[in-house]
Scaffold this motif. Structure first.
Motif, PDB file in Angstrom:
ATOM      1  N   UNK A 130       0.838  -1.210   0.000  1.00 54.57           N
ATOM      2  CA  UNK A 130       0.000   0.000   0.000  1.00 54.57           C
ATOM      3  C   UNK A 130       0.868   1.254   0.000  1.00 54.57           C
ATOM      4  N   UNK A 131       1.954   1.238   0.768  1.00 56.75           N
ATOM      5  CA  UNK A 131       2.855   2.393   0.840  1.00 56.75           C
ATOM      6  C   UNK A 131       3.529   2.656  -0.500  1.00 56.75           C
ATOM      7  N   UNK A 132       3.937   1.594  -1.187  1.00 55.25           N
ATOM      8  CA  UNK A 132       4.585   1.741  -2.501  1.00 55.25           C
ATOM      9  C   UNK A 132       3.614   2.361  -3.502  1.00 55.25           C
ATOM     10  N   UNK A 133       2.363   1.933  -3.476  1.00 53.35           N
ATOM     11  CA  UNK A 133       1.369   2.482  -4.401  1.00 53.35           C
ATOM     12  C   UNK A 133       1.111   3.965  -4.114  1.00 53.35           C
ATOM     13  N   UNK A 134       1.071   4.336  -2.860  1.00 56.95           N
ATOM     14  CA  UNK A 134       0.884   5.747  -2.507  1.00 56.95           C
ATOM     15  C   UNK A 134       2.089   6.574  -2.928  1.00 56.95           C
ATOM     16  N   UNK A 135       3.275   5.981  -2.817  1.00 56.60           N
ATOM     17  CA  UNK A 135       4.512   6.671  -3.170  1.00 56.60           C
ATOM     18  C   UNK A 135       4.537   7.048  -4.648  1.00 56.60           C
ATOM     19  N   UNK A 136       3.928   6.260  -5.487  1.00 57.61           N
ATOM     20  CA  UNK A 136       3.954   6.487  -6.931  1.00 57.61           C
ATOM     21  C   UNK A 136       3.171   7.735  -7.357  1.00 57.61           C
ATOM     22  N   UNK A 137       2.298   8.202  -6.498  1.00 56.97           N
ATOM     23  CA  UNK A 137       1.362   9.258  -6.894  1.00 56.97           C
ATOM     24  C   UNK A 137       2.022  10.628  -6.982  1.00 56.97           C
ATOM     25  N   UNK A 138       2.717  11.055  -5.944  1.00 57.10           N
ATOM     26  CA  UNK A 138       3.251  12.420  -5.855  1.00 57.10           C
ATOM     27  C   UNK A 138       4.644  12.510  -6.466  1.00 57.10           C
ATOM     28  N   UNK A 139       4.803  13.312  -7.535  1.00 56.17           N
ATOM     29  CA  UNK A 139       6.099  13.431  -8.201  1.00 56.17           C
ATOM     30  C   UNK A 139       6.578  14.882  -8.288  1.00 56.17           C
TER      31      UNK A 139
END
Length: 371
Positions: free
Chosen positions: A110-119
């Motif tokens: 879940x943390x990895x998927x959230x990490x992908x969002x904000x760039x």
């Protein structure tokens, strides 16, 4: 995309964060759901089939859990048998079994998927520890983002807006702006024009020694002095009153002004001597001769830098630092020294000497500018 768990508090805020300091450890990269997760470990016990991780913390946090999972998955993918992970937190070892790790993997996913969002590139206090700070800040400034200018915050910009002041227009008529709002505008002007602006001249001591302290938690284990261009370290590795008194007696025997960068160094002396009556007597003379270069610069000088840290200002004046250490890294390196790594102490001594020499470099350059 890189998810650097060793610097996750900063990377989570800005994905472009690249740490200057590389801690002494074994680095690994594990690809998980199209993200390169960077983690580390410190050893592998082939008998117990366990991975060892050392961290400078009193309690387990989420980034530690993500480290445990990443190291476990990396070793399993590379054919190693793993029954668990041992984490050394402040000399207290905690063991996490394979079963415990498997239960936590959904949390990691879940943390990895959230990490992908904000760039986005988001400036913050962590920028001073980032390797691409100057490049990034120059880009932001060119795009009109002045949040990287020292003293310019959202609240400050709102106050200017209430006064109907445009900061880009105001830099050409700063004297017309109310005095309490001027310094950040001088900082902005210095950056835009790449120049040093002397707002007010101030006295610079001719005869001085530079002082800098290194602290590990409540232990001030190194007092560094630069005098006549010679560096003299006073080590107090075992935190004894005798070693501290040796340093204080030396300072007391000198007559020069004591130059330091920021009030922290003198405050540490105040704290460690206040309950030791036979040492507190030395403090009065030290306080009377104290000269805070940081305070002088903040009030009187505007420089084309996005941080008024000693490292940034001294680099502007041409000083070359020999290590990649910073305040947080000192904590890690000293803990590493306590584990038996003598090279870490040598790095700390070099860093402390650079602190002293960088302070002197800034002082002498300002002396020339104010002639």
């Amino acid at each position: 995309m890189k998810m650097d768990l060793l610097n996750y508090r900063n990377v989570k805020k800005c994905h472009y964060f690249e740490p200057i300091y590389k801690r002494p450890t074994k680095y690994i990269t594990y690809k998980y759901n199209d993200v390169d997760v960077i983690a580390s470990y410190d050893g592998y016990d082939s008998k117990r089939k366990s991975i060892k991780i050392n961290r400078e913390s009193r309690k387990l946090n989420l980034s530690h859990i993500y480290h445990i999972i990443t190291a476990y998955l990396y070793f399993k993918e590379n054919g190693k048998e793993v029954r668990g992970v041992e984490v050394n937190l402040d000399n207290k070892i905690q063991y996490f079994s394979e079963r415990w790790i498997m239960r936590k993997i959904p949390l990691f996913k879940k943390e990895v998927e959230l990490f992908k969002i904000n760039k986005q590139k988001i400036p913050g206090n962590y920028c001073k520890f980032c390797n691409i700070k100057n490049e990034c800040h120059n880009e932001l400034l060119k795009n009109g983002d002045i949040s990287i200018v020292p003293g310019i915050s959202k609240s400050y910009l709102n106050l200017l807006k209430d006064l109907n002041i445009n900061p880009f227009n105001a830099v050409n008529k700063i004297e017309q702006v109310p005095p309490q709002f001027r310094k950040p505008l001088y900082n902005l002007k210095a950056l835009l024009n790449n120049e040093v602006i002397i707002i007010n001249k101030f006295d610079i001591p001719k005869n001085y020694i530079v002082y800098d302290v290194e602290t590990y938690r409540d232990i001030d284990f190194l007092h560094g002095i630069l005098m006549n261009n010679k560096y003299k370290p006073f080590l107090n590795l075992h935190n004894t009153d005798d070693a501290l008194e040796t340093f204080l007696k030396f300072i007391d025997s000198r007559k020069e002004i004591i130059v330091h960068y920021d009030v922290y160094d003198i405050k540490r002396l105040q704290m460690i001597t206040k309950n030791i009556s036979h040492l507190y007597k030395y403090l009065y003379k030290i306080e009377d001769r104290s000269y805070d270069l940081y305070e002088k610069i903040q009030k009187n000088i505007a420089l084309p830098v996005t941080s008024y840290s000693l490292k940034d200002i001294s680099k502007y004046f041409g000083y070359n630092w020999r290590t990649d250490l910073n305040g947080y890294a000192i904590f890690i390196e000293y803990k590493n020294y306590l584990r038996g790594n003598k090279d870490s102490l040598e790095k700390i001594l070099m860093y402390n000497e650079d602190d002293c020499r960088a302070t002197s470099t800034v002082l002498e350059n300002l002396r020339e500018l104010m002639k």
